[in-house]
Scaffold this motif. Structure first.
Motif, PDB file in Angstrom:
ATOM      1  N   THR A   1      41.208  -9.918  -8.738  1.00 20.21           N
ATOM      2  CA  THR A   1      40.551 -10.655  -9.821  1.00 20.21           C
ATOM      3  C   THR A   1      40.694 -12.155  -9.608  1.00 20.21           C
ATOM      4  OG1 THR A   1      40.928  -8.865 -11.401  1.00 20.21           O
ATOM      5  CG2 THR A   1      40.534 -11.062 -12.308  1.00 20.21           C
TER       6      THR A   1
ATOM      7  N   LYS B   1      38.591 -13.393  -6.898  1.00 22.22           N
ATOM      8  CA  LYS B   1      37.174 -13.135  -7.164  1.00 22.22           C
ATOM      9  C   LYS B   1      36.569 -12.221  -6.099  1.00 22.22           C
ATOM     10  CE  LYS B   1      36.269 -17.379  -9.772  1.00 22.22           C
ATOM     11  NZ  LYS B   1      37.694 -17.709  -9.981  1.00 22.22           N
TER      12      LYS B   1
ATOM     13  N   SER C   1      38.402  -5.212 -10.297  1.00 26.37           N
ATOM     14  CA  SER C   1      38.068  -4.310 -11.396  1.00 26.37           C
ATOM     15  C   SER C   1      38.300  -5.010 -12.732  1.00 26.37           C
ATOM     16  CB  SER C   1      38.940  -3.051 -11.334  1.00 26.37           C
ATOM     17  OG  SER C   1      40.314  -3.373 -11.497  1.00 26.37           O
ATOM     18  N   THR C   2      37.434  -4.726 -13.682  1.00 28.58           N
ATOM     19  CA  THR C   2      37.664  -5.211 -15.034  1.00 28.58           C
ATOM     20  C   THR C   2      38.768  -4.366 -15.666  1.00 28.58           C
ATOM     21  OG1 THR C   2      36.088  -3.681 -16.041  1.00 28.58           O
ATOM     22  CG2 THR C   2      35.213  -5.795 -15.226  1.00 28.58           C
TER      23      THR C   2
ATOM     24  N   ASP D   1      38.534  -2.620 -18.355  1.00 29.71           N
ATOM     25  CA  ASP D   1      37.942  -1.341 -18.763  1.00 29.71           C
ATOM     26  C   ASP D   1      37.823  -0.393 -17.573  1.00 29.71           C
ATOM     27  OD1 ASP D   1      37.737  -2.061 -21.402  1.00 29.71           O
ATOM     28  OD2 ASP D   1      35.621  -2.674 -21.276  1.00 29.71           O
ATOM     29  N   GLN D   2      37.402  -0.923 -16.430  1.00 31.09           N
ATOM     30  CA  GLN D   2      37.291  -0.092 -15.231  1.00 31.09           C
ATOM     31  C   GLN D   2      38.670   0.397 -14.788  1.00 31.09           C
ATOM     32  OE1 GLN D   2      35.339  -3.028 -12.802  1.00 31.09           O
ATOM     33  NE2 GLN D   2      33.311  -2.084 -13.060  1.00 31.09           N
TER      34      GLN D   2
ATOM     35  N   ASP E   1      46.601 -11.783 -16.362  1.00 26.79           N
ATOM     36  CA  ASP E   1      45.919 -10.573 -15.910  1.00 26.79           C
ATOM     37  C   ASP E   1      46.915  -9.425 -15.737  1.00 26.79           C
ATOM     38  OD1 ASP E   1      43.101  -9.669 -14.724  1.00 26.79           O
ATOM     39  OD2 ASP E   1      44.672  -8.753 -13.499  1.00 26.79           O
TER      40      ASP E   1
ATOM     41  N   ARG F   1      47.058  -5.713 -17.781  1.00 28.39           N
ATOM     42  CA  ARG F   1      47.140  -4.395 -17.142  1.00 28.39           C
ATOM     43  C   ARG F   1      48.404  -3.654 -17.570  1.00 28.39           C
ATOM     44  NH1 ARG F   1      42.798  -4.484 -13.527  1.00 28.39           N
ATOM     45  NH2 ARG F   1      42.145  -6.642 -13.143  1.00 28.39           N
TER      46      ARG F   1
END
Length: 262
Positions: free
Chosen positions: A131, A134, A139-140, A142-143, A187, A191
């Protein structure tokens, strides 16, 4: 051929173990007269994840290197040495650099085909790295949650009695991690929330590695425990192994032997 217990036996043992109270004094060990303490035999323990789990493990059947050089090795060596009569089997299938999507691609051969009774997973920090970089493979959240959930559901369908052990990923502002530190921190934290939610949803054992490392860092600088902010030193791997055993002992009664860790 390896004798494996029935899934019903394993479920019964795990359920009863969940009723074990908080750890007692250092002298408290498993009571050999406890009938349930002998029901868990032939269990298959599988460790899955990225480089932290990989630990530079061997890719052959050489038993000297097969578990790598990290927390998975410490857990397997300790339990295997102390319970030789239980015929436990230990696998390490962590692969350096893996993201959750990489784990998904090899789930059938590297997880389901091994028929685990205890499945330990530590994954997520490379998803954070992707992430920040980039990467097209990023993965987001949600993914990330959907994929993780699907893997757990698939495993549960295949082996209803499986015990999940979900590790909480971590990162600290050491070395290159000081660059873009806010992104690394935020981030990873997001998670962590996902994994806590999944642990609750699947009645999994949650191993809160960050809490253990935070405490350790309060006593000694972060570099002592995590040389680059992500990868543990030998000393931190030992703390991780202790915490893994401590938490899993609430579900597998025979591991109460290790209550001196508290």
């Amino acid at each position: 051929m390896l004798h494996k217990p029935s899934r019903r036996t394993f479920l019964k043992s795990s359920a009863l173990a969940g009723l074990v109270p908080a750890f007692g004094p250092a002298s408290t060990l498993v009571d050999p007269s406890d009938a349930d303490s002998a029901t868990d035999t032939g269990l298959v323990f599988l460790f899955q994840g990225d480089s932290i789990t990989d630990g530079n493990r061997g890719r052959s059947a050489d038993p000297n290197h097969i578990m790598g050089h990290g927390y998975a090795f410490s857990i397997a060596s300790r339990i295997g040495a102390d319970f030789p009569d239980r015929d436990f089997v230990f696998y390490n299938r962590g692969i350096s650099g893996n993201k959750l999507a990489d784990l998904q691609k090899r789930w059938s051969t590297d997880t389901l085909d091994l028929k685990p009774d205890v499945l330990s997973i530590l994954i997520g920090i490379n998803d954070t790295a992707a992430t920040i970089d980039k990467s097209a493979e990023a993965s987001t959240l949600d993914q990330f949650e959907t994929t993780y959930r699907n893997l757990l559901e698939e495993s549960k369908r295949a082996y209803p009695g499986i015990l999940f052990v979900l590790g909480v990923p971590f990162v600290y502002p050491v070395g290159k991690r000081q660059e873009n530190w806010k992104q690394w921190r935020d981030d990873t934290a997001a998670r962590q929330v996902v994994i806590r939610k999944l642990a609750a949803d699947f009645d999994a054992v949650l191993v809160n590695y960050p809490a253990v490392l935070d405490k350790a860092i309060s006593q000694k600088n972060a570099e002592y425990w995590l040389w680059d902010g992500i990868h543990p030193t030998v000393f931190a791997h030992e703390l991780m192994a202790r915490e893994w055993i401590r938490q899993v002992s609430h579900r597998l009664k025979f591991l109460r032997k290790y209550r001196p860790f508290d």
